[in-house]
Design a protein around this motif. Structure first.
Motif, PDB file in Angstrom:
ATOM      1  N   LEU A   1      31.047  43.204  31.994  1.00  0.00           N
ATOM      2  CA  LEU A   1      31.227  43.488  33.413  1.00  0.00           C
ATOM      3  C   LEU A   1      30.779  42.292  34.231  1.00  0.00           C
ATOM      4  CD1 LEU A   1      29.871  47.161  33.531  1.00  0.00           C
ATOM      5  CD2 LEU A   1      32.256  46.419  33.381  1.00  0.00           C
ATOM      6  N   THR A   2      31.606  41.926  35.204  1.00  0.00           N
ATOM      7  CA  THR A   2      31.264  40.830  36.112  1.00  0.00           C
ATOM      8  C   THR A   2      31.475  41.291  37.541  1.00  0.00           C
ATOM      9  OG1 THR A   2      33.520  39.919  36.085  1.00  0.00           O
ATOM     10  CG2 THR A   2      31.993  39.107  34.404  1.00  0.00           C
ATOM     11  N   GLY A   3      30.878  40.576  38.485  1.00  0.00           N
ATOM     12  CA  GLY A   3      31.091  40.860  39.896  1.00  0.00           C
ATOM     13  C   GLY A   3      30.444  42.156  40.343  1.00  0.00           C
ATOM     14  N   GLY A   4      30.955  42.700  41.457  1.00  0.00           N
ATOM     15  CA  GLY A   4      30.419  43.936  42.019  1.00  0.00           C
ATOM     16  C   GLY A   4      31.525  44.769  42.615  1.00  0.00           C
ATOM     17  N   LEU A   5      31.290  46.064  42.780  1.00  0.00           N
ATOM     18  CA  LEU A   5      32.302  46.964  43.332  1.00  0.00           C
ATOM     19  C   LEU A   5      32.552  46.644  44.803  1.00  0.00           C
ATOM     20  CD1 LEU A   5      31.307  50.447  41.841  1.00  0.00           C
ATOM     21  CD2 LEU A   5      33.344  49.095  41.294  1.00  0.00           C
ATOM     22  N   PRO A   6      33.809  46.606  45.229  1.00  0.00           N
ATOM     23  CA  PRO A   6      34.101  46.366  46.646  1.00  0.00           C
ATOM     24  C   PRO A   6      33.775  47.582  47.513  1.00  0.00           C
ATOM     25  CG  PRO A   6      36.133  46.388  45.308  1.00  0.00           C
ATOM     26  CD  PRO A   6      35.008  46.745  44.409  1.00  0.00           C
ATOM     27  N   ALA A   7      33.610  47.346  48.787  1.00  0.00           N
ATOM     28  CA  ALA A   7      33.358  48.443  49.730  1.00  0.00           C
ATOM     29  C   ALA A   7      34.518  49.433  49.675  1.00  0.00           C
ATOM     30  CB  ALA A   7      33.205  47.894  51.142  1.00  0.00           C
ATOM     31  N   GLY A   8      34.179  50.715  49.783  1.00  0.00           N
ATOM     32  CA  GLY A   8      35.199  51.751  49.771  1.00  0.00           C
ATOM     33  C   GLY A   8      35.548  52.275  48.399  1.00  0.00           C
ATOM     34  N   THR A   9      34.981  51.670  47.347  1.00  0.00           N
ATOM     35  CA  THR A   9      35.210  52.183  45.999  1.00  0.00           C
ATOM     36  C   THR A   9      33.951  52.878  45.506  1.00  0.00           C
ATOM     37  OG1 THR A   9      34.540  50.087  44.990  1.00  0.00           O
ATOM     38  CG2 THR A   9      36.891  50.406  45.421  1.00  0.00           C
ATOM     39  N   THR A  10      34.128  53.727  44.503  1.00  0.00           N
ATOM     40  CA  THR A  10      33.027  54.538  44.004  1.00  0.00           C
ATOM     41  C   THR A  10      32.917  54.418  42.494  1.00  0.00           C
ATOM     42  OG1 THR A  10      34.396  56.492  43.607  1.00  0.00           O
ATOM     43  CG2 THR A  10      33.484  56.233  45.830  1.00  0.00           C
ATOM     44  N   ALA A  11      31.846  55.015  41.967  1.00  0.00           N
ATOM     45  CA  ALA A  11      31.668  55.066  40.510  1.00  0.00           C
ATOM     46  C   ALA A  11      32.837  55.796  39.854  1.00  0.00           C
ATOM     47  CB  ALA A  11      30.354  55.767  40.174  1.00  0.00           C
ATOM     48  N   THR A  12      33.408  56.772  40.539  1.00  0.00           N
ATOM     49  CA  THR A  12      34.557  57.499  39.998  1.00  0.00           C
ATOM     50  C   THR A  12      35.745  56.571  39.820  1.00  0.00           C
ATOM     51  OG1 THR A  12      33.774  59.412  41.247  1.00  0.00           O
ATOM     52  CG2 THR A  12      35.976  59.560  40.265  1.00  0.00           C
ATOM     53  N   ASP A  13      35.996  55.739  40.813  1.00  0.00           N
ATOM     54  CA  ASP A  13      37.099  54.774  40.707  1.00  0.00           C
ATOM     55  C   ASP A  13      36.866  53.828  39.537  1.00  0.00           C
ATOM     56  OD1 ASP A  13      38.134  55.841  43.137  1.00  0.00           O
ATOM     57  OD2 ASP A  13      36.763  54.565  44.261  1.00  0.00           O
ATOM     58  N   LEU A  14      35.618  53.411  39.372  1.00  0.00           N
ATOM     59  CA  LEU A  14      35.286  52.504  38.281  1.00  0.00           C
ATOM     60  C   LEU A  14      35.515  53.160  36.929  1.00  0.00           C
ATOM     61  CD1 LEU A  14      34.026  49.999  36.962  1.00  0.00           C
ATOM     62  CD2 LEU A  14      31.762  50.968  37.470  1.00  0.00           C
ATOM     63  N   VAL A  15      35.023  54.380  36.763  1.00  0.00           N
ATOM     64  CA  VAL A  15      35.116  55.007  35.442  1.00  0.00           C
ATOM     65  C   VAL A  15      36.559  55.367  35.104  1.00  0.00           C
ATOM     66  CG1 VAL A  15      34.760  57.450  36.038  1.00  0.00           C
ATOM     67  CG2 VAL A  15      33.877  56.542  33.878  1.00  0.00           C
TER      68      VAL A  15
END
Length: 928
Positions: free
Chosen positions: A245-259
C-alpha cells in the motif's frame, strides 16, 4: 516449559515481569519470512513433540520456498477458538453428543472438554421485526428471547458443563467486533509463556482479527470442535501474497471504498487458499479500524487470511479499547524481540506481489449479488439499469418492444403506466430502455406511493465490517444530521435499521449528540447483532411485500455489510448492494438505485433540491468528532461484565449435569446423528457405484445456496416438519436459529429460494429430478434424497467454479452428507467448504484444468461410478480417481474421465478414512 531441538526457549523481560518465549532467531531463515509465517513458525517451535510437530517441520517452514507450490504439511495449534451462535449451537450439540458416544464406548465423557479458551458471542439471532421507532431495540430483543429461549438455555448449560467455554449473551455486540475490541490478546500470556495470539472461528469473517495482527481464519464448526479438543489443524505451508500500500485515501472516500477495491483486485488475481499480507508506507496511513475492515473481508476475496503486522497503530488501538498497560507493553516488547514489528522499509520474501496507490480509490458500491463486483459510484445508475434489464428479460420474459433499446446516458425520462389485465406492465414512454413497473401501494397508516423496479426496500447500517469503524459511522451520523437540517427523511417504502457491532457505537453517538438525527430519519437502533448482513432483515411491511411479489418487482437493498449473495438479504429483494454507512443513508433518502447519486438531486428539501455534496461531511469534521467523542472508558465500561448478561439471560432456567438431557419434542436442539452405530475402528474406504446426481449446479454456488440461514418458506420440507411438530408459521424463526436440530437442517439443505438446479429448466429453489420415480418428476431435493437412500443409491453433486464460497457454514457440508451425498465433483472449491466436506466424510473431487461438466457433456441424468478411492486404504491418497458416467439407457456405454482428489494433506486423509473429523478425534480419545 521445556526447550525444543533448536534450543529456542529464552526469557523476555518486560518491566518487572519475565516471560518464557520461543525465539525465532534460533532457527536459520526465520528473519526473511513474512509476519504471518513467523507466527506459524513460533507455533511449531512451541508445539514440537516429535510426532505431530517435528524438527523437520520447523526447518521446512523456516526454509520456505516462496515460489514453490504448497506441498509441505504442518500442524497448526490455535491458541483459542471463537464462535457465534448460529454455528456455535451445533458445535455444543456435537460436543454434548460426543460425551454420550464416549460413555457408550466405555470412556470418561468429561474428557470431551475444551483444552483452550473457547468463547461464543450470541449475535446472529436478533431479527429486525421492528424498526423506525424508539422501542425497536427493546421489542426486537424481547422477541429474540421468546423465539430462542430453548437454545439459550442449552448454551447456558454448556457454560456450566464445559471448562474454558464462555458465552457473551445476546444484545452485547457482533462476535468479530467484540473480538477485536476485547477478547483478542494479540500476545498471549499463559502460565508464564508469552506467544502470539492465534484464533480460529466458526465464522468466515474471523479474519477481522487479522487487522490487529492476530493470525486466524474461519473454519467449519466441526474443525473448530476438534481444535477445542486439542486436535491441531492440518494445513500446507501456504503461498503468501504481499500487498503493498502506498499513498493515502483521497477526501470523500471511505474504508468501504478501499476494501471493495481490494476485494475486486484480489478476486481477479486469485488468492484462494493463500495468505495475504499488507506492507509498505501506505499501511501507516490506515487507522486500525480500516485495517480491521480489510481483514474482515478476507473471505470475500477468498484468501485464508488478510493480515497486518503489529506497529504503533496496533498499540494505539489496544490502549483506546481498554487493554491494560502491562498487556500493551508485552505486545510491543514481544513483537520487537521476535522481529514481528512492522518496518515499512523492509520487504519480506513473498510468493506474489500486488500494489495499490490509496490515492486512486474512488467511491464505490458492490453488487447486485457478489462482493467482488465493484461498481464506481459514478457508474452505479447505468450499471443498475443494465442489471435490471437483464433481470426483467431473464425472469419476466421479453420487454415491450419500446424497451429493448440500450440505456442512454441521459437523465431518466418521464414514464407512463399501462396495464395488462390487473397488473401494470413494463413500459417506457420515451423508448429509453429503462423498464418501469409503477405499482400503487397504500400502507396501514394511510401513506400512499408507487413502487418501481430499483426502489430501495432495505437500507441497513449493519455488520461489524463497517460498524467497527468510527470514521464511517460518524460520517453516516453527520450526513443524517445534515439531511434533517435540510428537511429530508427516508422514503416511506424503505425499511431502515441501525445495528452496530458493539454498544460503544451508540455511546459515542450519544456523546456527540448525533443519535436524534439518526432517529429522525428512521435509523433507530434495532439491535446489537448481525441482522441484515446475515439475512435477519425481518419482513417488509405486508403491503410492500405483496406489491413486490405480485408484480415481480426488482427492488433493492443497500447495506453496509460484507455479503450480498442472492436470496440472502430478503426473499422479497432481488438485487443487493454493499456500500459505506453514509451511502446507505443517502440511498434511503433517495429511495431508488435509478439515480446518479453524485450529480442528481437526492431529494427535494425545504429550500429546494438537495445533492449528495450538500450532505457529505468534511473529513476534518469527522476526524474531530471521532477524536473528541470516543474514549477508553467507553470500552472498559461496556466490557466490564461482558459474560454476565441482563436479567433476561441470568433468569433463564439452566439444565445441570455433565450429560445433556435431550428433549425428544424439541424443534431447536436434538441429539446429533453423526456417531450413531459408530464402532471403535473405522470401516474400509469404498469406491462409489451406481450414484445418481442430486443437483447439477453452476459457478459461484455459495454456502448460502447450499444451507440458507434466513427464513423458512412455508410449504417446504423444513416448514412441513415444523408444522407436523406443532410450530406455527409465525414461530418458524430462521434456518440459522435451528441449526441445533438436524431434522430441520437436512430438509433445508439446497433449499435456497434462488438456487438453480440445472437438472430442471428455469426453476428456482430446492428442487431436483427424482430418478427413482417413473418419468423422473420434479421433487423437493430432500424428498428425492429419502427415496434414493431407501433404494441404497449413493448420490453426487456436480458443480462449477468457486463451489462453497461465502460463509464457513458447516451445515452446508453436514446437510450434504446427511442427504446421502458421497462425492462432489466441481471445477474449483473455496477453502473452508472443501475442508468441511472432508470433515463429514464427503469426497471432494475436481475436474481437470480445462474440463467441466459442460465440456465433458455431462447432463446429470447419468449414473456415476467412481473408482480408485480404495487406494486410500493403503495409507496414501491417490492423485486422481476414474469417473464413469453412463446414461441408464446406454447399456454400459458412457463417458469416462479422471478427476483430481482434493484431499490435500495426510491429516485430511485420516479424517476421510474415519468418516469425518469428529469420528477421528473421538476414536483417538478412546484409544488414549
Amino acid at each position: 516449559m521445556s526447550a525444543n531441538s533448536f534450543g529456542s526457549l529464552d526469557k523476555l523481560q518486560v518491566g518487572e515481569k519475565s516471560y518464557d518465549i520461543y525465539r525465532l532467531d534460533a532457527v536459520e531463515g526465520a528473519a526473511r519470512l513474512p509476519y504471518s509465517l513467523k507466527v506459524l513458525l513460533e507455533n511449531l517451535l512451541r508445539s514440537e513433540d516429535g510426532a505431530n510437530v517435528t524438527a523437520e517441520h520447523i526447518r521446512a517452514l523456516a526454509q520456505w520456498d516462496s515460489q514453490a507450490q504448497p506441498s509441505k504439511e504442518i500442524q497448526f495449534t490455535p491458541a483459542r477458538v471463537i464462535m457465534q451462535d448460529f454455528t456455535g449451537v451445533p458445535c455444543v450439540v456435537d460436543l454434548a453428543t460426543m460425551r454420550e458416544a464416549v460413555r457408550d464406548l466405555g470412556g470418561d465423557p468429561t474428557k470431551i472438554n475444551p483444552l483452550a479458551p473457547a468463547e461464543m458471542v450470541i449475535d446472529h439471532s436478533v431479527i429486525v421485526d421492528y424498526f423506525g421507532t424508539s422501542q425497536a431495540f427493546e421489542r426486537n430483543v424481547q422477541r429474540e428471547y421468546e423465539r430462542n429461549r430453548e437454545r439459550y438455555q442449552f448454551l447456558r448449560w454448556g457454560q456450566t458443563a464445559f471448562d474454558e467455554f464462555k458465552v457473551v449473551p445476546p444484545g452485547t455486540g457482533i462476535v468479530h467486533q467484540v473480538n477485536i475490541e476485547h477478547l483478542a490478546r494479540v500476545v498471549f500470556d499463559r502460565n508464564g509463556v508469552a506467544y502470539p495470539d492465534t484464533c480460529v472461528g466458526t465464522d468466515s469473517h474471523t479474519t477481522m482479527e487479522n487487522g490487529i495482527g492476530v493470525l486466524g481464519w474461519g473454519v467449519g464448526g466441526i474443525e473448530a470442535e476438534a481444535a477445542m479438543l486439542g486436535q491441531p489443524i492440518s494445513m500446507l505451508i501456504p503461498r503468501v501474497v504481499g500487498f503493498k500500500l502506498t499513498g493515502g485515501l483521497p477526501a470523500g472516500t471511505t474504508a468501504t471504498d478501499l476494501v471493495l477495491t481490494i476485494t475486486e483486485m484480489l478476486r481477479e488475481h486469485g488468492v484462494v487458499g493463500k495468505f495475504v499480507e499488507f506492507y509498505g508506507e501506505g499501511v501507516h496511513a490506515l487507522p486500525l479500524a480500516n485495517r480491521a475492515t480489510i481483514g474482515n473481508m478476507s473471505p470475500e476475496f477468498g484468501s485464508t487470511c488478510a493480515i497486518f503486522p503489529i506497529d504503533d497503530e496496533t498499540l494505539k488501538y489496544l490502549r483506546l479499547t481498554g487493554r491494560d498497560e502491562e498487556q500493551i507493553a508485552l505486545v510491543e516488547a514481544y513483537a520487537k524481540a521476535q522481529g514481528m514489528w512492522l518496518d515499512p522499509s523492509v520487504e519480506p520474501d513473498f510468493s506474489e506481489y500486488l500494489e495499490l496507490d490509496l490515492g486512486t480509490v474512488v467511491p464505490s458500491l458492490a453488487g447486485p449479488k457478489r462482493p467482488q463486483d465493484r461498481i464506481s459510484l459514478s457508474n452505479a445508475k447505468t450499471t443498475w439499469r443494465r442489471d435490471v434489464q437483464n433481470y426483467v428479460e431473464s425472469v419476466l420474459g421479453a420487454l415491450d418492444e419500446a424497451s429493448n433499446e440500450s440505456f442512454p446516458a441521459s437523465d431518466t425520462p418521464a414514464i407512463t403506466q399501462e396495464t395488462a389485465g390487473d397488473k401494470p406492465r413494463h413500459v417506457d414512454a420515451n423508448g429509453s430502455g429503462r423498464p418501469h413497473k409503477r405499482v400503487p401501494v397504500k400502507l396501514d397508516d394511510g401513506t400512499e406511493f408507487e413502487l418501481d423496479h430499483g426502489h430501495v426496500a432495505v437500507a441497513a447500517i449493519t455488520s461489524c465490517t463497517n460498524t467497527s469503524n468510527p470514521y464511517v459511522m460518524i460520517a453516516a451520523a453527520l450526513l443524517a444530521r445534515n439531511a434533517v437540517e435540510k428537511g429530508l427523511t427516508r422514503k416511506p417504502w424503505v425499511k431502515t435499521s441501525l445495528a452496530p457491532g458493539s454498544q460503544v457505537v451508540t455511546d459515542y453517538y450519544e456523546r456527540a449528540g448525533l443519535t436524534p438525527y439518526l432517529d429522525k430519519i428512521g435509523f433507530n437502533l434495532v439491535g446489537y447483532g448481525c441482522t441484515t448482513c446475515i439475512g435477519n432483515t425481518g419482513p417488509l411491511q405486508p403491503e410492500i411485500s405483496k406489491a413486490v411479489n405480485d408484480n415481480d418487482l426488482a427492488v433493492t437493498a443497500v447495506l453496509s455489510g460484507n455479503r450480498n449473495f442472492e436470496g440472502r438479504i430478503s426473499p422479497d429483494v432481488k438485487m443487493n448492494y454493499l456500500a459505506s454507512p453514509p451511502l446507505v443513508i443517502a440511498y434511503a433518502l433517495a429511495g431508488t438505485m435509478d439515480i446518479d447519486i453524485l450529480n442528481d438531486p437526492i431529494a427535494e428539501g425545504a429550500d429546494g433540491p438537495v445533492y449528495l455534496r450538500d450532505l457529505w461531511p468534511a473529513a476534518e469534521e469527522v476526524a474531530e468528532i471521532v477524536e473528541s467523542s470516543i474514549g477508553k472508558e467507553m470500552f472498559t465500561e461496556s466490557y466490564a461484565d461482558v459474560f454476565k448478561g441482563d436479567e433476561r439471560w441470568t433468569g433463564l432456567d439452566i439444565p445441570t449435569g455433565d450429560l445433556f438431557e435431550w428433549d425428544a419434542s424439541s424443534t431447536y436442539v436434538r441429539k446429533a446423528p453423526y456417531f450413531d452405530g459408530m464402532g471403535a475402528d473405522p470401516e474400509p474406504v469404498t469406491d462409489i457405484h451406481g450414484a445418481r446426481v442430486l443437483a447439477k449446479l453452476g459457478d459461484s454456488v455459495t454456502t448460502d445456496h447450499i444451507s440458507p440461514a434466513g427464513s423458512i418458506k412455508a410449504g417446504t420440507p423444513a416448514a412441513q416438519y415444523l408444522r407436523d411438530h406443532g410450530v406455527e408459521i409465525k414461530d418458524f424463526n430462521s434456518y440459522g436459529s435451528r441449526r441445533g436440530n438436524h431434522e430441520v437442517m437436512i430438509r433445508g439443505t439446497f433449499a435456497n429460494i434462488r438456487l438453480r438446479n440445472q437438472l430442471l429448466d428455469d426453476v428456482e429453489g430446492g428442487y431436483t429430478r427424482d430418478f427413482t420415480q417413473d418419468g423422473a418428476p420434479q421433487a423437493f431435493i430432500y424428498d428425492a434424497s429419502r427415496n434414493y437412500i431407501e433404494q441404497g443409491t449413493p448420490l453426487v453433486v456436480i458443480a462449477g467454479k468457486e463451489y462453497g464460497s461465502g460463509s464457513s457454514r458447516d451445515w452446508a457440508a453436514k446437510g450434504t452428507a446427511l442427504l446421502g451425498v458421497r462425492a462432489v465433483i466441481a471445477q474449483s472449491y473455496e477453502r473452508i467448504h472443501r475442508s468441511n466436506l472432508i470433515g463429514l466424510g464427503v469426497l471432494p473431487l475436481q475436474f481437470k484444468d480445462g474440463e467441466s461438466a459442460e465440456s465433458l457433456g455431462l447432463t446429470g441424468t447419468e449414473t456415476f461410478d467412481i473408482t480408485g478411492v480404495t487406494a486410500m486404504n493403503g495409507g496414501g491418497v491417490p492423485d486422481e480417481v476414474t469417473v464413469k458416467a453412463t446414461e441408464p439407457a446406454a447399456h454400459g456405454a458412457g463417458k469416462e474421465f479422471t478427476a483430481t482428489v482434493r484431499i490435500d494433506t495426510p491429516g485430511e486423509a485420516d479424517y476421510y478414512r474415519n468418516g469425518g473429523i469428529l469420528q477421528y478425534v473421538l476414536r483417538n480419545l478412546i484409544r488414549k
